[in-house]
Each structure stands twice: as C-alpha cells, then as structure tokens.
Design a protein around this motif. Sequence first.
Motif, short mmCIF file in Angstrom:
data_model
loop_
_atom_site.label_atom_id
_atom_site.label_comp_id
_atom_site.label_asym_id
_atom_site.label_seq_id
_atom_site.Cartn_x
_atom_site.Cartn_y
_atom_site.Cartn_z
N UNK A 286 0.79 -1.18 -0.07
CA UNK A 286 -0.07 -0.05 -0.02
C UNK A 286 0.83 1.31 -0.03
N UNK A 287 2.03 1.06 0.64
CA UNK A 287 2.73 2.41 0.62
C UNK A 287 2.62 3.52 1.44
N UNK A 288 1.93 3.24 2.66
CA UNK A 288 1.59 4.24 3.59
C UNK A 288 -0.05 4.54 3.35
N UNK A 289 -0.38 5.69 3.98
CA UNK A 289 -1.66 6.07 3.85
C UNK A 289 -2.43 5.42 5.07
N UNK A 290 -3.77 5.87 5.02
CA UNK A 290 -4.66 4.87 5.93
C UNK A 290 -4.55 3.59 5.63
N UNK A 291 -4.75 2.79 6.58
CA UNK A 291 -4.95 1.30 6.09
C UNK A 291 -6.19 0.83 5.80
N UNK A 292 -6.28 0.16 4.83
CA UNK A 292 -7.77 -0.17 4.41
C UNK A 292 -8.38 -1.24 5.30
N UNK A 293 -9.59 -1.62 5.03
CA UNK A 293 -10.31 -2.32 6.07
C UNK A 293 -9.90 -3.66 6.12
N UNK A 294 -9.37 -4.17 5.03
CA UNK A 294 -8.49 -5.70 5.22
C UNK A 294 -7.58 -5.46 6.05
N UNK A 295 -6.73 -4.57 6.23
CA UNK A 295 -5.65 -4.48 7.09
C UNK A 295 -6.07 -4.31 8.50
N UNK A 296 -6.85 -3.31 8.82
CA UNK A 296 -7.82 -3.03 9.96
C UNK A 296 -8.35 -4.50 10.55
N UNK A 297 -8.92 -5.14 9.72
CA UNK A 297 -9.44 -6.43 10.35
C UNK A 297 -8.40 -7.40 10.56
N UNK A 298 -7.34 -7.38 9.78
CA UNK A 298 -6.24 -8.58 9.77
C UNK A 298 -5.66 -8.11 11.23
N UNK A 299 -5.38 -6.84 11.47
CA UNK A 299 -4.71 -6.23 12.70
C UNK A 299 -5.58 -6.83 13.86
N UNK A 300 -7.04 -6.86 13.90
CA UNK A 300 -7.85 -7.01 14.91
C UNK A 300 -7.88 -8.55 15.05
N UNK A 301 -8.03 -9.34 14.12
CA UNK A 301 -7.72 -10.84 14.32
C UNK A 301 -6.56 -11.18 15.14
N UNK A 302 -5.21 -10.72 14.50
CA UNK A 302 -3.92 -11.11 15.04
C UNK A 302 -3.99 -10.61 16.63
N UNK A 303 -4.66 -9.48 16.76
CA UNK A 303 -4.42 -8.71 18.40
C UNK A 303 -5.26 -9.77 19.15
N UNK A 304 -6.44 -10.09 18.78
CA UNK A 304 -7.41 -10.88 19.42
C UNK A 304 -6.98 -12.30 19.71
N UNK A 305 -6.11 -12.72 18.85
CA UNK A 305 -5.29 -14.26 19.30
C UNK A 305 -4.32 -14.14 20.23
N UNK A 306 -3.44 -13.31 20.11
CA UNK A 306 -2.51 -13.25 20.89
C UNK A 306 -2.78 -12.26 22.41
#
Length: 197
Positions: A46-66
């Motif tokens: 993506x090269x910067x900027x606001x993370x898209x919905x996929x990125x935010x969802x993936x971040x939430x999934x990883x965070x929830x697991x750990x």
Amino acid sequence: MAVTLQLHTSPSAGFDEPFGMLHACHGRVERTLALLSRLGEHLAAQGGGVPDEQARDAAADVRRYFDVAAPLHHQDEALHVFPVLRAAGQAALADALHAEHERMEALWQPIRSDLQAIQAGITPAGEALAEVRSRWADFAALYARHIAVEEELAYPQAQSGMGLHEQEAMGRDMAQRRGVRDVRNPILAARSQEVAP
C-alpha cells in the motif's frame, strides 16, 4: 499482487484429547503469525496512507488471538506440561520453555501497539514499517523455534508421563478455563473450537 488477509481455521481436536488440542493450538499460532506476515506485505504494498479495511481487520484478528487465546495456551502448558516435565527430571527444558513464554509476552507488547495503531487508521511507512516488520518477524521466529521444541520434545515426554485420568483432568481444566462445561458433548466441543487457542 493481492495479499489475502483472512485467518482460516481448520477442524482440530477437542478437549477430550488435550495433547491434540495443544497441537491444534500450535496450528492456530502458525496461521495467525502467517496472517501477521501477510499484513506486513500488504502494508508495504500500500505504501503508506490510511490502512484499508482488510488491514484493520487482519490487525484485529492477530491482536485478538495473541491477547486471548495465546495466553490460555501458555497457561495450559504451565499448569499441565511443565510440571510433568519437571517431575520427570526435565526441569531445564520446562524452565527454558517457560522463559520463552515470558520473552514472547514481552515481545508481544510493542506488536500489540503496532496493531492498535493500524486498527486506529495509522500505517507505519518507510523505515518505520521496516522496523515494525522486523519486530514481527523476530516474534514469529521465536514462536517457530518454541513450537518445534514443544512438538518434538516437551509434548511427547509429558504425554508419556501422564495417565488417562490425568489427561482427562487436563482436558476438563482447559475447557473450564475457556467456559466450556461438558467436554464430552460433541456439539459443545465443536463450538469450543471457536474460542480455543
């Protein structure tokens, strides 16, 4: 090239097979770490900027697991695997694995902050992203080494040192700490897979 940022789960053992459940937990750890790596690739693409919905969802999934499942898995091992190893004269192995759990928890905190920032719409870029991805890779590498030792040494030794009744008690304890009441009920066991590490 599109990066898939979904965390896929697969069927695994139930709490009536506690060592099977521990092995299955390792599979989930590996899939979650793979998702974390794909997230880093996605952010770089993506090269910067606001993370898209996929990125935010993936971040939430990883965070929830750990935040939720991984600590339960570590607790399973601390309560049921490490004491058996110590009783069998493998205190050094148990202590080393316990120390790695503590190291993982320490490494997780800045990664957790990285993921919170992504969920809040902030993407690291340039050198900051390279630093973030390096931190994530170090975390994944530690987990990979740790899992290999547990799978090859710790679990087989602990399982061989436990009788059937001890393993049943272990499974019940693992289930109860996750809010599952009847580990022998196949419907509850199947539903438990959604919350089990």
